[in-house]
Enzyme design. Structure first.
Site, PDB file in Angstrom:
ATOM      1  N   GLY A  73      36.190  -4.169  16.599  1.00  9.07           N
ATOM      2  CA  GLY A  73      35.618  -3.092  15.736  1.00  9.07           C
ATOM      3  C   GLY A  73      34.508  -3.422  14.925  1.00  9.07           C
ATOM      4  O   GLY A  73      33.939  -2.504  14.026  1.00  9.07           O
ATOM      5  N   ASP A  74      34.317  -4.592  14.660  1.00 10.81           N
ATOM      6  CA  ASP A  74      33.246  -5.204  13.675  1.00 10.81           C
ATOM      7  C   ASP A  74      32.825  -6.709  14.042  1.00 10.81           C
ATOM      8  O   ASP A  74      33.184  -7.533  13.228  1.00 10.81           O
ATOM      9  CB  ASP A  74      33.599  -4.945  12.083  1.00 10.81           C
ATOM     10  CG  ASP A  74      32.372  -5.347  11.229  1.00 10.81           C
ATOM     11  OD1 ASP A  74      31.465  -5.557  11.715  1.00 10.81           O
ATOM     12  OD2 ASP A  74      32.823  -5.434  10.003  1.00 10.81           O
ATOM     13  N   ALA A  75      32.204  -6.871  15.017  1.00 10.58           N
ATOM     14  CA  ALA A  75      32.142  -8.053  15.762  1.00 10.58           C
ATOM     15  C   ALA A  75      30.899  -8.811  15.325  1.00 10.58           C
ATOM     16  O   ALA A  75      30.272  -9.542  15.926  1.00 10.58           O
ATOM     17  CB  ALA A  75      32.276  -7.924  17.246  1.00 10.58           C
TER      18      ALA A  75
ATOM     19  N   ASN B  19      32.459 -12.336  10.968  1.00 11.82           N
ATOM     20  CA  ASN B  19      33.877 -12.299  11.436  1.00 11.82           C
ATOM     21  C   ASN B  19      34.515 -12.962  12.345  1.00 11.82           C
ATOM     22  O   ASN B  19      35.605 -12.805  12.756  1.00 11.82           O
ATOM     23  CB  ASN B  19      34.113 -10.795  11.649  1.00 11.82           C
ATOM     24  CG  ASN B  19      33.718  -9.695  10.244  1.00 11.82           C
ATOM     25  OD1 ASN B  19      33.947 -10.444   9.163  1.00 11.82           O
ATOM     26  ND2 ASN B  19      33.343  -8.652  10.760  1.00 11.82           N
TER      27      ASN B  19
END
Length: 267
Positions: free
Chosen positions: A191-193, A197
């Site tokens: 979802g927020d690669a 992260n």
């Protein structure tokens, strides 16, 4: 502003001081909405406090639910506590081994970093069970959000990345997004690669993932489009294909373009 490690003094919210109880505190990340992440303590016992100011729009309770679900299957931060007050909301998590893929060490060795990101994302996609996932990050669900944002006047093409501004107006972009490409492979997406992260260990392999507030089922290209895009911002040109090679997939320019535009309008 761009999300990055703070470059100057940062005010420490009250709750962070209470969690630290005299242990060393270091601000390690600041996002575009003014949210802050602090490391508390050092070594194997270090914890992290993710704090979002009131009114920022951050939904930390949603991230807590996703972290607790994903922790059953993959290396993600273990939730130690959560809360909110008039100033903001927060999550306290246990530290994981490794350093962010945008730590100075890995910026000096982008080849290792992008391989870890690609291989780590593939492992995450292969490990998290789609059938058991209660969270949705499909293009259709995100398109609903993009339309709502545009209707509320919160979509400004001037804020988009230069790579997608050629699409034109918000209405033209929504028309493009309405033509959803067939799903290549359904996975539980991070979802927020973005590169920061992924955590990378001293041996150059992925040791875990952080910031899973948008985790949910979607096409794997929703993650891959952003993971590859972020290599440009963090390491410079030339690292997109090495990341895809490490993941084990050939480029898909059409899906990459679609999901990068979706990112600008919905996230």
């Amino acid at each position: 502003m761009v999300a990055a490690a703070p470059q100057g003094p940062v005010g420490v919210p009250r709750v962070v001081g209470e969690v630290a109880a005299g242990e060393p505190v270091k601000a390690v990340w600041e996002n575009e909405a003014g949210g802050l992440t602090f490391q508390v303590g050092r070594g194997a016992g270090r914890r992290f406090v993710k704090w979002a100011p009131a009114g920022s729009g951050a939904d930390l309770p949603a991230e807590v639910v996703r972290l607790r679900w994903a922790a059953r299957f993959s290396a993600v931060p273990r939730v130690l506590g959560e809360g909110a007050d008039g100033a903001g909301s927060w999550i306290v998590t246990a530290g994981l081994p490794g350093r962010s893929a945008v730590d100075d060490r890995w910026k000096r060795d982008p080849g290792t970093a992008v391989r870890a990101i690609g291989a780590g994302l593939r492992a995450l996609h292969d490990t998290l069970p789609v059938a058991d996932c209660p969270f949705d990050w499909s293009a259709e669900r995100r398109l609903e959000k993009a339309r709502a944002r545009a209707a509320a006047g919160r979509t400004d093409p001037a804020d988009w990345h230069p790579d997608v501004r050629h699409v034109g107006t918000a209405e033209q972009a929504l028309a493009v997004l309405a033509d959803v490409p067939p799903v290549d492979a359904p996975v539980v997406c991070h979802g927020d690669a973005c590169a920061p992260n992924t955590l990378v260990g001293d041996d150059g392999t992925c040791t875990g993932h952080v910031d899973l507030g948008a985790l949910g089922v979607g096409d794997r290209w929703a993650d891959l489009a952003i993971a590859t895009w972020s290599t440009q911002w963090n390491y410079g040109p030339g690292w997109e294909e090495p990341l895809l090679d490490a993941y084990g997939i050939a480029p898909d320019p059409e899906r990459i373009a679609y999901y990068r535009l979706m990112w600008e309008l919905s996230d």
